[in-house]
Design an enzyme around this catalytic site. Structure first.
Site, mmCIF file in Angstrom:
data_model
loop_
_atom_site.group_PDB
_atom_site.id
_atom_site.type_symbol
_atom_site.label_atom_id
_atom_site.label_comp_id
_atom_site.label_asym_id
_atom_site.label_seq_id
_atom_site.Cartn_x
_atom_site.Cartn_y
_atom_site.Cartn_z
ATOM 1 N N ASN A 102 89.378 6.441 34.488
ATOM 2 C CA ASN A 102 90.583 5.617 34.589
ATOM 3 C C ASN A 102 90.922 4.969 33.252
ATOM 4 O O ASN A 102 90.035 4.637 32.468
ATOM 5 C CB ASN A 102 90.388 4.526 35.658
ATOM 6 C CG ASN A 102 90.136 5.133 37.022
ATOM 7 O OD1 ASN A 102 90.381 6.328 37.216
ATOM 8 N ND2 ASN A 102 89.645 4.345 37.953
ATOM 9 N N VAL A 103 92.213 4.761 33.054
ATOM 10 C CA VAL A 103 92.688 4.179 31.795
ATOM 11 C C VAL A 103 93.214 2.764 32.022
ATOM 12 O O VAL A 103 93.767 2.156 31.112
ATOM 13 C CB VAL A 103 93.802 5.071 31.181
ATOM 14 C CG1 VAL A 103 93.266 6.458 30.839
ATOM 15 C CG2 VAL A 103 95.022 5.200 32.112
ATOM 16 N N ASP A 104 93.034 2.245 33.259
ATOM 17 C CA ASP A 104 93.708 0.996 33.636
ATOM 18 C C ASP A 104 93.004 -0.282 33.186
ATOM 19 O O ASP A 104 93.569 -1.371 33.276
ATOM 20 C CB ASP A 104 93.938 0.957 35.158
ATOM 21 C CG ASP A 104 92.653 1.157 35.973
ATOM 22 O OD1 ASP A 104 91.573 0.732 35.519
ATOM 23 O OD2 ASP A 104 92.742 1.740 37.083
ATOM 24 N N HIS A 119 88.780 8.976 29.422
ATOM 25 C CA HIS A 119 90.169 9.394 29.197
ATOM 26 C C HIS A 119 90.975 8.340 28.447
ATOM 27 O O HIS A 119 92.202 8.345 28.515
ATOM 28 C CB HIS A 119 90.831 9.750 30.541
ATOM 29 C CG HIS A 119 90.215 10.955 31.197
ATOM 30 N ND1 HIS A 119 90.419 11.292 32.514
ATOM 31 C CD2 HIS A 119 89.389 11.917 30.688
ATOM 32 C CE1 HIS A 119 89.746 12.404 32.799
ATOM 33 N NE2 HIS A 119 89.106 12.792 31.720
ATOM 34 N N CYS A 127 98.428 6.018 16.362
ATOM 35 C CA CYS A 127 99.548 6.547 15.595
ATOM 36 C C CYS A 127 99.598 8.056 15.857
ATOM 37 O O CYS A 127 98.621 8.761 15.616
ATOM 38 C CB CYS A 127 99.340 6.260 14.108
ATOM 39 S SG CYS A 127 100.517 7.127 13.061
ATOM 40 N N THR A 185 86.851 10.041 42.996
ATOM 41 C CA THR A 185 87.358 11.111 42.126
ATOM 42 C C THR A 185 87.346 12.434 42.868
ATOM 43 O O THR A 185 86.396 12.720 43.608
ATOM 44 C CB THR A 185 86.571 11.217 40.794
ATOM 45 O OG1 THR A 185 87.043 12.364 40.077
ATOM 46 C CG2 THR A 185 85.073 11.322 40.997
HETATM 47 P P1 OAD Z 1 92.512 12.213 41.773
HETATM 48 O O1 OAD Z 1 93.846 11.693 42.182
HETATM 49 O O2 OAD Z 1 92.393 13.651 41.439
HETATM 50 O O3 OAD Z 1 91.455 11.915 42.915
HETATM 51 C C1 OAD Z 1 91.322 10.653 43.502
HETATM 52 C C2 OAD Z 1 90.296 10.738 44.617
HETATM 53 O O4 OAD Z 1 90.114 9.430 45.121
HETATM 54 C C3 OAD Z 1 90.716 11.615 45.791
HETATM 55 O O5 OAD Z 1 89.668 12.534 46.099
HETATM 56 C C4 OAD Z 1 90.934 10.627 46.946
HETATM 57 O O6 OAD Z 1 90.505 11.147 48.192
HETATM 58 C C5 OAD Z 1 90.042 9.482 46.522
HETATM 59 N N1 OAD Z 1 90.463 8.151 47.015
HETATM 60 C C6 OAD Z 1 91.700 7.665 47.229
HETATM 61 N N2 OAD Z 1 91.662 6.383 47.626
HETATM 62 C C7 OAD Z 1 90.352 6.042 47.684
HETATM 63 C C8 OAD Z 1 89.645 4.855 48.019
HETATM 64 N N3 OAD Z 1 90.272 3.730 48.402
HETATM 65 N N4 OAD Z 1 88.287 4.874 47.960
HETATM 66 C C9 OAD Z 1 87.630 6.006 47.586
HETATM 67 N N5 OAD Z 1 88.241 7.151 47.261
HETATM 68 C C10 OAD Z 1 89.579 7.177 47.292
HETATM 69 O O7 OAD Z 1 92.003 11.283 40.569
HETATM 70 P P2 OAD Z 1 90.845 11.562 39.517
HETATM 71 O O8 OAD Z 1 89.731 12.328 40.124
HETATM 72 O O9 OAD Z 1 90.550 10.278 38.861
HETATM 73 O O10 OAD Z 1 93.372 12.643 33.784
HETATM 74 O O11 OAD Z 1 91.602 12.494 38.477
HETATM 75 C C11 OAD Z 1 90.937 12.886 37.313
HETATM 76 C C12 OAD Z 1 91.887 12.968 36.170
HETATM 77 O O12 OAD Z 1 93.015 13.790 36.513
HETATM 78 C C13 OAD Z 1 92.526 11.640 35.768
HETATM 79 O O13 OAD Z 1 91.715 10.866 34.922
HETATM 80 C C14 OAD Z 1 93.771 12.093 35.063
HETATM 81 C C15 OAD Z 1 94.239 13.169 36.004
HETATM 82 O O14 OAD Z 1 95.033 14.166 35.440
HETATM 83 C C16 OAD Z 1 94.113 12.439 32.709
HETATM 84 O O15 OAD Z 1 95.186 11.863 32.757
HETATM 85 C C17 OAD Z 1 93.509 12.987 31.464
#
Ligand code: OAD
Length: 243
Positions: A102-104, A119, A127, A185
């Protein structure tokens, strides 16, 4: 919620714990994930128009405005019970590393200290043209005071390398830990999605906490399907209690 006694025992005796988090940990703070159907950012926006260097070159304003919108949302959001539970877990473990996609910035705001941001961070800038040092950035105007170039968010875009130090630290920690958590994730974006395997191959116990099943779910030692903000606080409380 009932947790297996063997898991609680392992967590109490673990010397090195790594927790990898994704967008799901921040969902209960009101921030959109990427791949959830209907609500995920990538169900509404096209990554190739907003999250690549080519997109920024084509239309810096469009990309900058999208990141400003997300930055504002991240600033308005508050860390939730899941973020807070992880900062609590860090206090009790001899060694703990939080690796986030996460970037937040919410993990740091929740009090986590050892945080690796794979990330990048949406609240920082780079820049675009020359990678000039940040002292000279005119952030309100989105310009680099040294070379006059554009400022871009210090996040990793599609097609870009991860910060080498961050991924190196994450890999080393994953390969040396006793317990590896994968939380919120979808486990589809590499190299983050590979970290649990590195941990498992080196003998770690792998624990997943996720709302929906992923490719990791059947392979994890323990998998809890549900909200991180509900499961993590209970787990941390149980590990800290005497019984
Ligand atoms: P995703 O949106 O791919 O996955 C989020 C996961 O969190 C899903 O499997 C959901 O089921 C789960 N989820 C949702 N709400 C939840 C909760 N309250 N408790 C537990 N789990 C929950 O997000 P990421 O895996 O973070 O990259 O995605 C990876 C990367 O893809 C990000 O960092 C971003 C994106 O493209 C970049 O921007 C480089």
């Amino acid at each position: 919620m009932d947790f297996p006694a063997s898991l609680i025992k392992s967590l109490r005796t673990a010397r090195k714990i790594v927790a990898l988090t994704g967008a799901g940990i921040s969902a209960e703070s009101g921030l959109a994930t990427f791949r959830d159907a209907q609500t995920g950012l990538w169900s509404k926006f096209k990554p190739e128009e907003l999250a690549t260097a080519e997109a920024f070159q084509r239309n810096p304003k469009l990309v900058s405005d999208w990141y400003s919108w997300r930055r504002k949302q991240a600033l308005q959001a508050q860390p939730n019970a899941g973020h807070l539970a992880l900062s609590e877990m860090e206090k009790h473990a001899p060694q703990f590393l939080l690796v986030t996609q996460n970037v937040d910035g919410l993990h740091a705001r929740a009090g986590s200290r050892q945080v690796v941001e794979l990330h990048g961070n949406i609240h920082r800038f780079r820049c675009f043209e020359n990678d000039c040092p940040s002292e000279n950035f005119d952030i309100p105007h989105g310009r680099c005071g040294s070379c006059g170039g554009h400022l871009r968010p210090a996040v990793v875009w599609f097609g870009e390398m991860l910060p080498p130090e961050a991924i190196e630290n994450a890999i080393n920690a994953a390969e040396q830990c006793d317990v590896f958590f994968s939380i919120g994730t979808s486990s589809v974006v590499y190299p983050a999605a590979d970290l649990w395997r590195r941990a498992k191959n080196n003998g770690a116990m792998v624990v997943e906490i996720n709302k929906d099943p992923t490719s990791l779910t059947p392979l994890a030692d323990y998998a809890f399907l549900g909200k991180a903000g509900e499961i993590l606080p209970e787990l941390v409380k149980k590990v800290a209690s005497d019984t």
